[in-house]
Design a protein around this motif. Structure first.
Motif, PDB file in Angstrom:
ATOM      1  N   PRO A  97       0.606   4.842  -2.337  1.00 37.59           N
ATOM      2  CA  PRO A  97      -0.179   5.124  -1.129  1.00 37.59           C
ATOM      3  C   PRO A  97      -0.980   3.901  -0.698  1.00 37.59           C
ATOM      4  N   SER A  98      -1.124   3.723   0.599  1.00 36.11           N
ATOM      5  CA  SER A  98      -1.834   2.559   1.107  1.00 36.11           C
ATOM      6  C   SER A  98      -3.305   2.559   0.708  1.00 36.11           C
ATOM      7  N   ASP A  99      -3.866   3.727   0.392  1.00 35.25           N
ATOM      8  CA  ASP A  99      -5.278   3.792  -0.004  1.00 35.25           C
ATOM      9  C   ASP A  99      -5.479   3.785  -1.525  1.00 35.25           C
ATOM     10  N   CYS A 100      -4.425   3.488  -2.276  1.00 36.23           N
ATOM     11  CA  CYS A 100      -4.542   3.353  -3.734  1.00 36.23           C
ATOM     12  C   CYS A 100      -5.299   2.066  -4.054  1.00 36.23           C
ATOM     13  N   SER A 101      -6.306   2.143  -4.920  1.00 33.36           N
ATOM     14  CA  SER A 101      -7.056   0.954  -5.305  1.00 33.36           C
ATOM     15  C   SER A 101      -6.251   0.142  -6.316  1.00 33.36           C
ATOM     16  N   LEU A 117      -0.474 -12.700  -3.935  1.00 32.93           N
ATOM     17  CA  LEU A 117      -1.106 -12.232  -2.706  1.00 32.93           C
ATOM     18  C   LEU A 117      -0.119 -11.479  -1.824  1.00 32.93           C
ATOM     19  N   SER A 118       1.133 -11.917  -1.803  1.00 25.65           N
ATOM     20  CA  SER A 118       2.143 -11.225  -0.994  1.00 25.65           C
ATOM     21  C   SER A 118       2.409  -9.825  -1.523  1.00 25.65           C
ATOM     22  N   ASN A 125      -0.231  -3.268   3.881  1.00 26.66           N
ATOM     23  CA  ASN A 125       0.196  -3.489   5.266  1.00 26.66           C
ATOM     24  C   ASN A 125       1.410  -2.669   5.690  1.00 26.66           C
ATOM     25  N   GLY A 126       1.918  -1.814   4.785  1.00 29.57           N
ATOM     26  CA  GLY A 126       3.010  -0.924   5.145  1.00 29.57           C
ATOM     27  C   GLY A 126       4.367  -1.323   4.625  1.00 29.57           C
ATOM     28  N   ARG A 135      -7.148  -0.834   6.945  1.00 30.02           N
ATOM     29  CA  ARG A 135      -7.923  -1.856   7.648  1.00 30.02           C
ATOM     30  C   ARG A 135      -8.934  -2.433   6.667  1.00 30.02           C
ATOM     31  N   LEU A 136      -8.711  -3.664   6.241  1.00 25.98           N
ATOM     32  CA  LEU A 136      -9.606  -4.323   5.295  1.00 25.98           C
ATOM     33  C   LEU A 136     -10.707  -5.011   6.090  1.00 25.98           C
ATOM     34  N   THR A 137     -11.950  -4.558   5.915  1.00 25.52           N
ATOM     35  CA  THR A 137     -13.029  -5.017   6.791  1.00 25.52           C
ATOM     36  C   THR A 137     -14.074  -5.875   6.088  1.00 25.52           C
TER      37      THR A 137
END
Length: 290
Positions: A97-101, A117-118, A125-126, A135-137
Motif C-alpha cells: 500500500p502507498s501509505d505503508c511506512s 531511492l528509486s 509514486n504508484g 503526497r510527501l510534504t
C-alpha cells in the motif's frame, strides 16, 4: 529468544499478520520471497540481514517478479552487518500500500544509492505500490538519515532524532551514509512544503534537487558548521573551487523560488568587529534576507 532464520520461518502460517526475524543466521533473497508470497495477511514485516549475491546486476524498478501484500502497514529492514542492500532488493519485489511506512538501514555504497531511492520512491509514486500515491510534504535530512512525512506535519523537524515520539511516524525513513553526496531528486518531492536539514553541508547539487518543488515554502537549516557556504548557495552566489572555471559559465540556480520562511540556526552567532573574516563578514547574509 533468537532462533535461526530457517527455523523461525518454519513457524509462519498464511494467517500471520506480524513477522519479526532478527537472527544471527540469515536467508537469501529468493528464500525470503518464497516465504513471503504465502503471507497474504501480513501487516508488519521486520527483518535484519538478508544474504545477497553482490555480483548480480541491479534489477529494474519494479522487477519482473512482484508479491502483492495489500494489508502491509509497516516494513523495517535493518542490518547488523553488510550494507543492507538485501532488504532494499526484497522491498523492490513487494507491491505494498502507498501509505505503508518504510524504514531502511543501508550502508555507504555510492553505486547503490540511486537504486535505493528509486525503490523507495516506487512505493509512494504508484509504480511499485497500490492505492493513491502519497503526497510527501515534509522532509528531514541530517548526516545519516532521510525522513519524509505526509500531510499534517507542519512543525520544525529538527528534534526528530532526539525526540522521535513527539512527531508523527515518518512514512519513509532511510538510515545510511552522508546524504549530501548524492541527489535526492529520485524521491517524489513535488508536493514538499517543509525542508529541515541539520548538521550537514548544504551543497549546490543538494539544493538543485528541490528546484521543481513549487510548493516548498519553508526551509530550516540547523547546526551547520558550513553556514557561510550554505548562505552562498541559498543566495545564488557560487564560486567554483576550480580557478579555471569562470563563474559566469556556471549554470544559474535559483534555489527555492517560492520560499516564504527561512530559519537559520548556526552553532555560533556573534557581532563581527571590523576586519573579521569569520564566518559571515562580507558574505551573502543580506542577500538571503532580500
Amino acid at each position: 529468544i533468537h532462533l535461526p532464520a530457517r527455523l523461525t520461518i518454519g513457524l509462519a502460517r498464511p494467517a500471520l499478520t506480524v513477522l519479526v526475524v532478527h537472527s544471527m543466521s540469515s536467508m537469501d533473497l529468493d528464500e525470503w520471497l518464497d516465504v513471503i508470497q504465502e503471507l497474504h495477511a501480513l501487516e508488519k514485516l521486520d527483518i535484519n540481514d538478508i544474504d545477497l549475491d553482490d555480483s548480480l546486476p541491479l534489477p529494474s524498478v519494479p522487477p519482473v517478479r512482484t508479491i502483492l501484500l495489500r494489508h502491509l502497514r509497516h516494513v523495517y529492514f535493518s542490518r547488523d552487518s553488510g550494507d543492507g542492500m538485501g532488504g532494499v532488493h526484497l522491498l523492490n519485489h513487494l507491491t505494498i500500500p502507498s501509505d505503508c511506512s518504510i524504514s531502511l538501514s543501508t550502508g555507504n555504497s555510492t553505486a547503490s544509492r540511486q537504486f535505493i531511492l528509486s525503490v523507495v520512491a516506487s512505493k509512494k509514486n504508484g509504480t511499485g505500490c497500490h492505492g493513491v500515491p502519497q503526497r510527501l510534504t515534509a522532509m528531514y535530512v541530517d548526516q545519516g538519515v532521510i525522513a519524509l512525512w505526509v500531510e499534517g506535519q507542519p512543525s520544525c523537524l529538527s528534534k526528530y532524532r532526539q525526540f522521535p515520539s513527539n512527531l508523527a511516524r515518518p512514512t519513509i525513513e532511510i538510515h545510511g551514509g552522508p546524504v549530501t553526496m548524492y541527489s535526492v531528486a529520485a524521491l517524489p518531492l513535488l508536493d514538499l512544503q517543509l525542508l529541515c536539514v541539520r548538521a550537514i553541508r548544504v551543497t549546490r547539487s543538494f539544493v538543485s534537487s528541490f528546484t521543481d518543488c513549487l510548493l516548498l515554502r519553508e526551509v530550516h537549516v540547523h547546526q551547520s558548521k558550513h553556514m557561510s557556504r550554505t548562505l552562498s548557495v541559498l543566495s545564488n552566489r557560487y564560486t567554483s573551487p576550480d580557478p579555471s572555471v569562470q563563474e559566469s559559465l556556471l549554470p544559474v540556480l535559483v534555489p527555492f523560488p517560492h520560499l516564504r520562511s527561512l530559519t537559520l540556526g548556526a552553532p555560533k552567532w556573534h557581532e563581527h568587529p571590523d576586519g573579521c573574516k569569520q564566518p559571515f563578514a562580507g558574505g551573502p547574509f543580506s542577500a538571503v534576507i532580500d
